[in-house]
Design an enzyme around this catalytic site. Structure first.
Site, short mmCIF file in Angstrom:
data_model
loop_
_atom_site.label_atom_id
_atom_site.label_comp_id
_atom_site.label_asym_id
_atom_site.label_seq_id
_atom_site.Cartn_x
_atom_site.Cartn_y
_atom_site.Cartn_z
N ASN A 27 -1.43 -11.34 4.69
CA ASN A 27 -2.57 -11.10 3.91
C ASN A 27 -3.03 -12.38 2.93
OD1 ASN A 27 -1.88 -7.52 3.55
ND2 ASN A 27 -2.97 -8.36 4.70
N ASP A 36 -3.21 1.36 6.88
CA ASP A 36 -3.94 0.45 7.32
C ASP A 36 -5.60 0.98 7.44
OD1 ASP A 36 -4.97 -1.64 8.57
OD2 ASP A 36 -4.12 -1.33 10.63
C1 FPP Z 1 -5.08 -2.01 4.48
O1 FPP Z 1 -6.39 -1.92 4.60
C2 FPP Z 1 -4.63 -2.19 2.82
C3 FPP Z 1 -4.10 -3.33 2.33
C4 FPP Z 1 -4.10 -4.46 3.08
C5 FPP Z 1 -3.69 -3.40 0.95
C6 FPP Z 1 -4.26 -2.74 0.00
C7 FPP Z 1 -3.51 -1.37 -0.04
C8 FPP Z 1 -3.77 -0.50 -1.21
C9 FPP Z 1 -4.84 -0.88 -2.33
C10 FPP Z 1 -3.03 0.77 -1.60
C11 FPP Z 1 -1.82 0.29 -2.23
C12 FPP Z 1 -2.00 1.04 -3.48
C13 FPP Z 1 -0.70 1.06 -4.33
C14 FPP Z 1 -0.97 1.51 -5.78
C15 FPP Z 1 0.57 0.84 -3.93
P1 FPP Z 1 -7.10 -3.13 5.45
O2 FPP Z 1 -7.95 -3.77 4.35
O3 FPP Z 1 -6.20 -3.93 6.28
O4 FPP Z 1 -8.13 -2.28 6.37
P2 FPP Z 1 -8.85 -2.71 7.77
O5 FPP Z 1 -7.80 -2.90 8.65
O6 FPP Z 1 -9.87 -1.56 8.07
O7 FPP Z 1 -9.44 -4.20 7.19
#
Ligand code: FPP
Length: 245
Positions: free
Chosen positions: A69, A21
């Site tokens: 999401n 996260d």
């Molecule tokens: C959390 O940050 C991340 C995600 C919702 C998904 C994306 C994850 C990646 C790109 C890494 C995974 C990669 C691989 C190759 C497995 P957020 O957007 O929820 O952050 P925030 O809480 O600060 O908004």
């Protein structure tokens, strides 16, 4: 690294689950857009997989995209899914060279056809690897996984109500071949489980890191394991019972 020495004297968890996260906030703090944070987040994934392999962790389950999401802006969803599937495909050789097995949990059928295709190709090609298994949770909801397990059991029509037990439910989850995680890590200072592996983490130790996912690193992973090793896992029993064993 001193901490490696320390933790390899203790029990290394076989399975670590991670809620990655904080990509978005990390990027916004730097005046960048959220996608920049996801790209950095991918780099962290590779560093953490390497760090986990170094100490012989056998399973890593990464919460890459939750069912919830889908509620994000369409352009962000599109870019995250493209980033995920292209990264996986581009790293096929890396997975094969390092004996990394890639699997998915969640409703991969919800993903765009091309993403499904690219990811499934790599899942297939890496299926005989055995150094570490990475479960990528994609369009994943733990409550939904449990509902589907119950539906499967009912459809089979061969169980008496007295035969419905923990083992049977576990066997019908998508993680059925994998031991439950001993340790669950969430980054970015949030202290929630967010519908991730609810059944499987019944007895897991929880570790909440203040670092946002792009800043999470090997050192912090090893700190989480060190912290886990200091805790006493009693599984509902008393300290005396545990010490007698
Ligand atoms: C959390 O940050 C991340 C995600 C919702 C998904 C994306 C994850 C990646 C790109 C890494 C995974 C990669 C691989 C190759 C497995 P957020 O957007 O929820 O952050 P925030 O809480 O600060 O908004």
């Amino acid at each position: 690294m001193n901490i490696i020495k320390k933790i390899t004297n203790g029990i290394i968890p076989k399975h670590i689950a991670i809620i990655m996260d904080g990509n978005g906030r990390w990027a916004l703090e730097r005046g960048e857009n959220r996608f920049y944070g996801h790209k950095q987040g991918v780099k962290t994934v590779f560093k953490i997989v390497e760090a986990a392999m170094k100490i012989d962790v056998k399973y890593l389950t990464l919460f890459a995209f939750s069912r919830e999401n889908w509620g994000r802006p369409k352009h962000e969803i599109k870019k995250i899914l493209q980033l995920l599937s292209s990264t996986i495909k581009e790293n096929e050789k890396h997975f094969l060279r390092n004996k990394i097995k890639l699997k998915t949990i969640g409703n991969i059928n919800d993903l765009p056809t091309l993403s499904q295709k690219l990811i499934n190709q790599v899942v297939n090609k890496t299926k005989n690897n055995n150094k570490i298994t990475i479960y990528l949770a994609l369009s994943y909801s733990s409550k939904n996984e449990i509902i589907e397990a119950v539906k499967k059991i009912i459809k089979e029509k061969k169980y008496l109500d007295t035969e419905i037990d923990e083992e049977l439910i576990s066997q019908n989850l998508q993680t059925y071949k994998c031991p439950d995680p001993e340790l669950l890590i969430r980054t970015s200072g949030e202290k929630r489980i967010s519908n991730f592996l609810l059944w499987q983490i019944a007895y897991s130790e929880l570790y909440f890191s203040k670092k946002k996912w792009p800043d999470f690193d090997a050192e912090e992973l090893y700190m989480a394991i060190f912290e886990y090793q200091k805790r006493e896992r009693r599984f509902g029993k008393t300290t005396e019972q545990i010490e007698k064993k």
